[in-house]
Motif scaffolding. Structure first.
Motif, PDB file in Angstrom:
ATOM      1  N   PHE A 154      47.843  15.218  30.823  1.00 19.27           N
ATOM      2  CA  PHE A 154      46.567  14.553  31.092  1.00 19.27           C
ATOM      3  C   PHE A 154      45.949  15.170  32.347  1.00 19.27           C
ATOM      4  CE2 PHE A 154      44.007  10.729  32.330  1.00 19.27           C
ATOM      5  CZ  PHE A 154      43.180  10.732  31.228  1.00 19.27           C
ATOM      6  N   THR A 155      45.199  16.239  32.140  1.00 19.56           N
ATOM      7  CA  THR A 155      44.682  17.034  33.254  1.00 19.56           C
ATOM      8  C   THR A 155      43.616  16.327  34.076  1.00 19.56           C
ATOM      9  OG1 THR A 155      43.145  18.084  31.736  1.00 19.56           O
ATOM     10  CG2 THR A 155      45.231  19.233  32.164  1.00 19.56           C
ATOM     11  N   GLU A 156      43.041  15.270  33.548  1.00 12.69           N
ATOM     12  CA  GLU A 156      42.046  14.538  34.311  1.00 12.69           C
ATOM     13  C   GLU A 156      42.651  13.940  35.581  1.00 12.69           C
ATOM     14  OE1 GLU A 156      42.310  14.666  31.098  1.00 12.69           O
ATOM     15  OE2 GLU A 156      40.343  14.746  30.186  1.00 12.69           O
ATOM     16  N   ILE A 157      43.961  13.762  35.596  1.00 11.93           N
ATOM     17  CA  ILE A 157      44.637  13.304  36.811  1.00 11.93           C
ATOM     18  C   ILE A 157      44.408  14.309  37.930  1.00 11.93           C
ATOM     19  CG2 ILE A 157      46.898  12.836  37.855  1.00 11.93           C
ATOM     20  CD1 ILE A 157      47.766  11.893  34.973  1.00 11.93           C
ATOM     21  N   LEU A 158      44.515  15.591  37.604  1.00 13.33           N
ATOM     22  CA  LEU A 158      44.288  16.630  38.610  1.00 13.33           C
ATOM     23  C   LEU A 158      42.840  16.609  39.097  1.00 13.33           C
ATOM     24  CD1 LEU A 158      46.195  19.457  36.727  1.00 13.33           C
ATOM     25  CD2 LEU A 158      46.941  18.342  38.839  1.00 13.33           C
ATOM     26  N   VAL A 159      41.914  16.413  38.171  1.00 13.40           N
ATOM     27  CA  VAL A 159      40.496  16.354  38.538  1.00 13.40           C
ATOM     28  C   VAL A 159      40.258  15.172  39.478  1.00 13.40           C
ATOM     29  CG1 VAL A 159      38.140  16.116  37.661  1.00 13.40           C
ATOM     30  CG2 VAL A 159      39.815  17.471  36.385  1.00 13.40           C
ATOM     31  N   ASN A 160      40.815  14.029  39.143  1.00  7.07           N
ATOM     32  CA  ASN A 160      40.627  12.844  39.981  1.00  7.07           C
ATOM     33  C   ASN A 160      41.282  13.012  41.354  1.00  7.07           C
ATOM     34  OD1 ASN A 160      39.099  11.485  38.093  1.00  7.07           O
ATOM     35  ND2 ASN A 160      40.864  10.519  37.148  1.00  7.07           N
ATOM     36  N   ARG A 161      42.446  13.636  41.386  1.00  5.83           N
ATOM     37  CA  ARG A 161      43.098  13.893  42.673  1.00  5.83           C
ATOM     38  C   ARG A 161      42.241  14.863  43.492  1.00  5.83           C
ATOM     39  NH1 ARG A 161      49.200  15.740  42.472  1.00  5.83           N
ATOM     40  NH2 ARG A 161      48.609  15.024  40.432  1.00  5.83           N
ATOM     41  N   ALA A 221      39.052  17.530  52.345  1.00  4.88           N
ATOM     42  CA  ALA A 221      40.188  18.461  52.244  1.00  4.88           C
ATOM     43  C   ALA A 221      39.857  19.459  51.136  1.00  4.88           C
ATOM     44  CB  ALA A 221      41.479  17.694  51.970  1.00  4.88           C
ATOM     45  N   PHE A 222      38.856  20.281  51.389  1.00  4.92           N
ATOM     46  CA  PHE A 222      38.297  21.139  50.348  1.00  4.92           C
ATOM     47  C   PHE A 222      39.301  22.141  49.759  1.00  4.92           C
ATOM     48  CE2 PHE A 222      34.539  20.006  53.027  1.00  4.92           C
ATOM     49  CZ  PHE A 222      34.045  19.042  52.162  1.00  4.92           C
ATOM     50  N   PRO A 223      40.141  22.792  50.571  1.00  5.44           N
ATOM     51  CA  PRO A 223      41.127  23.702  49.953  1.00  5.44           C
ATOM     52  C   PRO A 223      42.087  22.978  49.005  1.00  5.44           C
ATOM     53  CG  PRO A 223      40.869  24.235  52.270  1.00  5.44           C
ATOM     54  CD  PRO A 223      40.130  22.932  52.034  1.00  5.44           C
ATOM     55  N   ASP A 224      42.479  21.761  49.361  1.00  5.26           N
ATOM     56  CA  ASP A 224      43.358  20.991  48.477  1.00  5.26           C
ATOM     57  C   ASP A 224      42.625  20.595  47.199  1.00  5.26           C
ATOM     58  OD1 ASP A 224      45.560  21.065  50.247  1.00  5.26           O
ATOM     59  OD2 ASP A 224      44.787  19.328  51.347  1.00  5.26           O
ATOM     60  N   ALA A 225      41.359  20.248  47.327  1.00  3.96           N
ATOM     61  CA  ALA A 225      40.562  19.906  46.147  1.00  3.96           C
ATOM     62  C   ALA A 225      40.434  21.123  45.229  1.00  3.96           C
ATOM     63  CB  ALA A 225      39.185  19.412  46.575  1.00  3.96           C
ATOM     64  N   ILE A 226      40.167  22.279  45.808  1.00  8.51           N
ATOM     65  CA  ILE A 226      40.057  23.508  45.017  1.00  8.51           C
ATOM     66  C   ILE A 226      41.347  23.761  44.256  1.00  8.51           C
ATOM     67  CG2 ILE A 226      39.931  26.032  45.202  1.00  8.51           C
ATOM     68  CD1 ILE A 226      37.865  25.549  47.500  1.00  8.51           C
ATOM     69  N   GLU A 227      42.464  23.538  44.902  1.00  9.73           N
ATOM     70  CA  GLU A 227      43.770  23.736  44.250  1.00  9.73           C
ATOM     71  C   GLU A 227      43.919  22.835  43.027  1.00  9.73           C
ATOM     72  OE1 GLU A 227      48.364  22.813  45.375  1.00  9.73           O
ATOM     73  OE2 GLU A 227      47.146  23.780  46.927  1.00  9.73           O
ATOM     74  N   GLN A 228      43.504  21.579  43.153  1.00 12.09           N
ATOM     75  CA  GLN A 228      43.624  20.635  42.041  1.00 12.09           C
ATOM     76  C   GLN A 228      42.681  21.003  40.897  1.00 12.09           C
ATOM     77  OE1 GLN A 228      46.002  17.981  41.931  1.00 12.09           O
ATOM     78  NE2 GLN A 228      46.674  19.321  43.585  1.00 12.09           N
ATOM     79  N   TYR A 229      41.437  21.326  41.229  1.00 10.11           N
ATOM     80  CA  TYR A 229      40.485  21.711  40.182  1.00 10.11           C
ATOM     81  C   TYR A 229      40.931  22.997  39.493  1.00 10.11           C
ATOM     82  CZ  TYR A 229      37.388  18.374  42.577  1.00 10.11           C
ATOM     83  OH  TYR A 229      36.852  17.260  43.153  1.00 10.11           O
ATOM     84  N   SER A 230      41.448  23.931  40.276  1.00  8.60           N
ATOM     85  CA  SER A 230      41.912  25.202  39.698  1.00  8.60           C
ATOM     86  C   SER A 230      43.090  24.979  38.757  1.00  8.60           C
ATOM     87  CB  SER A 230      42.298  26.178  40.810  1.00  8.60           C
ATOM     88  OG  SER A 230      41.175  26.514  41.595  1.00  8.60           O
ATOM     89  N   ALA A 245      36.556  20.626  31.874  1.00  8.27           N
ATOM     90  CA  ALA A 245      36.378  21.914  32.565  1.00  8.27           C
ATOM     91  C   ALA A 245      35.028  21.988  33.280  1.00  8.27           C
ATOM     92  CB  ALA A 245      36.531  23.066  31.588  1.00  8.27           C
ATOM     93  N   HIS A 246      33.975  21.517  32.638  1.00  5.70           N
ATOM     94  CA  HIS A 246      32.656  21.595  33.286  1.00  5.70           C
ATOM     95  C   HIS A 246      32.624  20.790  34.584  1.00  5.70           C
ATOM     96  CE1 HIS A 246      32.552  17.984  30.852  1.00  5.70           C
ATOM     97  NE2 HIS A 246      31.430  17.586  31.439  1.00  5.70           N
ATOM     98  N   ILE A 247      33.316  19.668  34.595  1.00  4.36           N
ATOM     99  CA  ILE A 247      33.382  18.841  35.803  1.00  4.36           C
ATOM    100  C   ILE A 247      34.224  19.546  36.866  1.00  4.36           C
ATOM    101  CG2 ILE A 247      34.208  16.640  36.742  1.00  4.36           C
ATOM    102  CD1 ILE A 247      33.474  15.444  33.964  1.00  4.36           C
ATOM    103  N   SER A 248      35.329  20.142  36.456  1.00  6.44           N
ATOM    104  CA  SER A 248      36.164  20.866  37.404  1.00  6.44           C
ATOM    105  C   SER A 248      35.401  22.028  38.032  1.00  6.44           C
ATOM    106  CB  SER A 248      37.427  21.390  36.717  1.00  6.44           C
ATOM    107  OG  SER A 248      38.231  20.326  36.280  1.00  6.44           O
ATOM    108  N   TYR A 249      34.633  22.735  37.211  1.00  7.72           N
ATOM    109  CA  TYR A 249      33.858  23.853  37.747  1.00  7.72           C
ATOM    110  C   TYR A 249      32.806  23.389  38.748  1.00  7.72           C
ATOM    111  CZ  TYR A 249      35.764  27.522  34.740  1.00  7.72           C
ATOM    112  OH  TYR A 249      36.592  28.440  34.142  1.00  7.72           O
ATOM    113  N   ILE A 250      32.065  22.349  38.418  1.00  2.00           N
ATOM    114  CA  ILE A 250      30.999  21.923  39.320  1.00  2.00           C
ATOM    115  C   ILE A 250      31.572  21.299  40.583  1.00  2.00           C
ATOM    116  CG2 ILE A 250      30.449  19.577  38.505  1.00  2.00           C
ATOM    117  CD1 ILE A 250      27.913  22.372  39.201  1.00  2.00           C
ATOM    118  N   ASN A 251      32.694  20.590  40.464  1.00  2.06           N
ATOM    119  CA  ASN A 251      33.319  20.015  41.649  1.00  2.06           C
ATOM    120  C   ASN A 251      33.903  21.105  42.540  1.00  2.06           C
ATOM    121  OD1 ASN A 251      32.609  17.577  40.610  1.00  2.06           O
ATOM    122  ND2 ASN A 251      34.674  16.851  40.235  1.00  2.06           N
ATOM    123  N   ARG A 252      34.520  22.105  41.923  1.00  6.36           N
ATOM    124  CA  ARG A 252      35.065  23.214  42.705  1.00  6.36           C
ATOM    125  C   ARG A 252      33.923  23.993  43.357  1.00  6.36           C
ATOM    126  NH1 ARG A 252      39.054  27.627  40.012  1.00  6.36           N
ATOM    127  NH2 ARG A 252      37.054  28.426  39.263  1.00  6.36           N
TER     128      ARG A 252
END
Length: 86
Positions: A14-21, A30-39, A49-56
């Protein structure tokens, strides 16, 4: 964050957990940590994926990496053409 870790242990696919984290990291700046989770979510082929891209993209922008931000912005729009949020 412990709740997200417990959820990931129970439902690793359930990858949405990573997006939410990532969102929690973004909100706490904590932008580098957020980038790690979205990546990681993108690497696992998240349906969000579209949400992960725009958030990253927003994280990269906050860090001043406008080239990476632009790349992610274009990826989000490629997945959802005309997306108003992007």
């Amino acid at each position: 964050m412990a709740g997200y870790q417990s959820a990931e242990n129970l439902y690793p696919a359930f990858t949405e957990i990573l997006v939410n984290r990532g969102n929690v990291f973004f909100l706490t700046r904590a932008f580098p940590d957020a980038i790690e989770q979205y990546s990681e979510a993108l690497a696992r082929q998240t349906p969000a994926a579209h949400i992960s891209y725009i958030n990253r993209e927003m994280c990269y922008e906050k860090l001043g990496d406008y080239s990476a931000a632009g790349d992610d912005y274009r990826q989000a729009l490629k997945l959802v053409p005309g997306w108003q949020i992007a």
